[in-house]
Design a protein around this motif. Structure first.
Motif, short mmCIF file in Angstrom:
data_model
loop_
_atom_site.label_atom_id
_atom_site.label_comp_id
_atom_site.label_asym_id
_atom_site.label_seq_id
_atom_site.Cartn_x
_atom_site.Cartn_y
_atom_site.Cartn_z
N LEU A 177 -17.47 19.29 15.84
CA LEU A 177 -16.33 20.19 15.75
C LEU A 177 -15.26 19.65 14.80
N SER A 178 -14.97 18.36 14.90
CA SER A 178 -13.90 17.80 14.08
C SER A 178 -14.24 17.84 12.59
N SER A 179 -15.54 17.94 12.26
CA SER A 179 -15.94 18.01 10.85
C SER A 179 -15.96 19.44 10.32
N CYS A 180 -15.80 20.42 11.20
CA CYS A 180 -15.89 21.84 10.79
C CYS A 180 -14.61 22.32 10.12
N ARG A 181 -14.77 23.00 9.01
CA ARG A 181 -13.63 23.63 8.33
C ARG A 181 -13.78 25.15 8.28
N LEU A 182 -15.03 25.61 8.27
CA LEU A 182 -15.30 27.05 8.24
C LEU A 182 -15.97 27.45 9.55
N TYR A 183 -15.40 28.45 10.21
CA TYR A 183 -15.90 28.93 11.51
C TYR A 183 -16.41 30.35 11.28
N GLY A 184 -17.67 30.58 11.61
CA GLY A 184 -18.25 31.91 11.44
C GLY A 184 -18.40 32.63 12.76
N ILE A 185 -18.29 33.94 12.71
CA ILE A 185 -18.48 34.77 13.91
C ILE A 185 -19.47 35.89 13.59
N VAL A 186 -20.54 35.97 14.37
CA VAL A 186 -21.39 37.15 14.30
C VAL A 186 -20.76 38.18 15.23
N ASP A 187 -20.05 39.11 14.63
CA ASP A 187 -19.33 40.14 15.39
C ASP A 187 -20.18 41.41 15.37
N LEU A 199 -4.42 28.61 2.46
CA LEU A 199 -4.53 27.18 2.22
C LEU A 199 -3.20 26.62 1.70
N GLU A 200 -2.54 27.40 0.86
CA GLU A 200 -1.24 26.98 0.32
C GLU A 200 -0.20 26.83 1.43
N ALA A 201 -0.35 27.65 2.49
CA ALA A 201 0.59 27.60 3.63
C ALA A 201 0.32 26.42 4.55
N GLY A 202 -0.75 25.66 4.27
CA GLY A 202 -1.00 24.45 5.05
C GLY A 202 -2.25 24.45 5.89
N ALA A 203 -2.98 25.56 5.90
CA ALA A 203 -4.21 25.62 6.70
C ALA A 203 -5.30 24.75 6.08
N ASN A 204 -6.14 24.16 6.92
CA ASN A 204 -7.32 23.46 6.40
C ASN A 204 -8.60 23.88 7.12
N ARG A 205 -8.47 24.80 8.08
CA ARG A 205 -9.63 25.35 8.77
C ARG A 205 -9.42 26.86 8.92
N VAL A 206 -10.48 27.63 8.70
CA VAL A 206 -10.34 29.08 8.79
C VAL A 206 -11.55 29.70 9.49
N VAL A 207 -11.29 30.86 10.09
CA VAL A 207 -12.35 31.74 10.59
C VAL A 207 -12.40 32.94 9.65
N ARG A 212 -21.57 28.57 1.34
CA ARG A 212 -21.59 27.30 0.58
C ARG A 212 -20.30 27.12 -0.23
N THR A 213 -19.89 28.19 -0.92
CA THR A 213 -18.69 28.14 -1.75
C THR A 213 -17.45 27.87 -0.90
N LEU A 214 -17.34 28.56 0.23
CA LEU A 214 -16.19 28.39 1.12
C LEU A 214 -16.13 26.98 1.68
N ARG A 215 -17.26 26.44 2.09
CA ARG A 215 -17.28 25.09 2.64
C ARG A 215 -16.80 24.08 1.60
N LYS A 216 -17.22 24.29 0.37
CA LYS A 216 -16.80 23.40 -0.72
C LYS A 216 -15.30 23.53 -0.96
N GLU A 217 -14.81 24.78 -0.96
CA GLU A 217 -13.39 25.04 -1.18
C GLU A 217 -12.53 24.43 -0.08
N LEU A 218 -13.06 24.40 1.13
CA LEU A 218 -12.31 23.86 2.28
C LEU A 218 -12.50 22.35 2.44
N GLY A 219 -13.33 21.78 1.60
CA GLY A 219 -13.54 20.33 1.67
C GLY A 219 -14.51 19.90 2.75
N GLU A 220 -15.32 20.85 3.24
CA GLU A 220 -16.29 20.50 4.28
C GLU A 220 -17.61 20.03 3.67
#
Length: 214
Positions: free
Chosen positions: A7-17, A181-189, A205-213
């Motif tokens: 969990l602590s290594s996760c930056r991108l959270y996905g939801i199958v809605d 991200l500019e507002a200070g977030a480092n993890r997103v759903v 893949r692109t999002l994970r790279k952008e978030l530093g994961e």
């Protein structure tokens, strides 16, 4: 790596809605998300009965295990327990966290939706493992829920323990992500934009790279 380390290594959270994913697409869409390297995935199926949700969860749990992805059930701790999911995500009105912890055990991952700095601090105080913070922008995923904007992201994270996972949520897509991200977030759903994207795997893949994961 145990659940909390993952969990602590996760930056991108996905939801199958299931509001955005047809049921016959459940497995193919999930596989596309996981193939991109997603590390945490939630099944959210509003307006489905618990038995139906459990059946869907039983299909997804082994797939998530195969890819080494944490699997979270929305709203139903009993289902998470029954199918061997890694944890559960609770809304503000889904009861106290301590009783859910008693049911699922200390190793389970338990998240809480929060919509204000006060709720964020409260969730941390009741020992949630992570929070969702939002919705930042108006979103069709949560119609009628007022957007809270970007102003509190940085201050909330400063008030919480260092590295406590705060996943910002609500209307985040390719256009809005830079301002989040500019507002200070480092993890997103990211939900609808990702689920409806023509290249789900490549975008993960692109999002994970952008978030530093990655």
């Amino acid at each position: 790596m145990n659940r909390k380390e993952c969990l602590s290594s996760c930056r991108l959270y996905g939801i199958v809605d299931m509001g955005y994913t047809a049921e016959h697409q459940l497995l193919p869409v999930t596989e596309k998300l996981l193939a991109g390297g997603l590390r945490i995935l939630q099944l959210r199926a509003k307006n489905h009965n618990p038995e139906h949700i459990e059946n869907m969860g039983l299909q997804l749990a082994p797939l998530c295990r195969k890819y080494g992805c944490l699997f979270i059930i929305n709203d139903y701790p009993e289902i998470a327990l029954n199918i061997g999911a890694d944890g559960v995500h609770l809304g503000q009105d889904d009861g106290d966290l301590a009783s859910v912890r008693g049911l699922l055990g200390k190793d389970a991952v338990i998240g809480r939706s929060t919509h204000s700095p006060e709720q964020a601090l409260g969730a941390c105080g009741e020992q949630a493992d992570y929070i969702g913070f939002g919705p930042l922008f108006p979103t069709g995923t949560k119609p009628g829920r007022q957007a809270i904007g970007l102003e509190d992201i940085a201050s909330v994270q400063q008030q919480l323990p260092e590295n406590f996972p705060v996943f910002c949520i609500g209307g985040i897509n390719g256009n809005t992500l830079p301002s989040v991200l500019e507002a200070g977030a480092n993890r997103v759903v990211i939900v609808s934009w990702l689920l409806t994207h023509p290249d789900i795997t490549g975008t993960v893949r692109t999002l994970r790279k952008e978030l530093g994961e990655a």
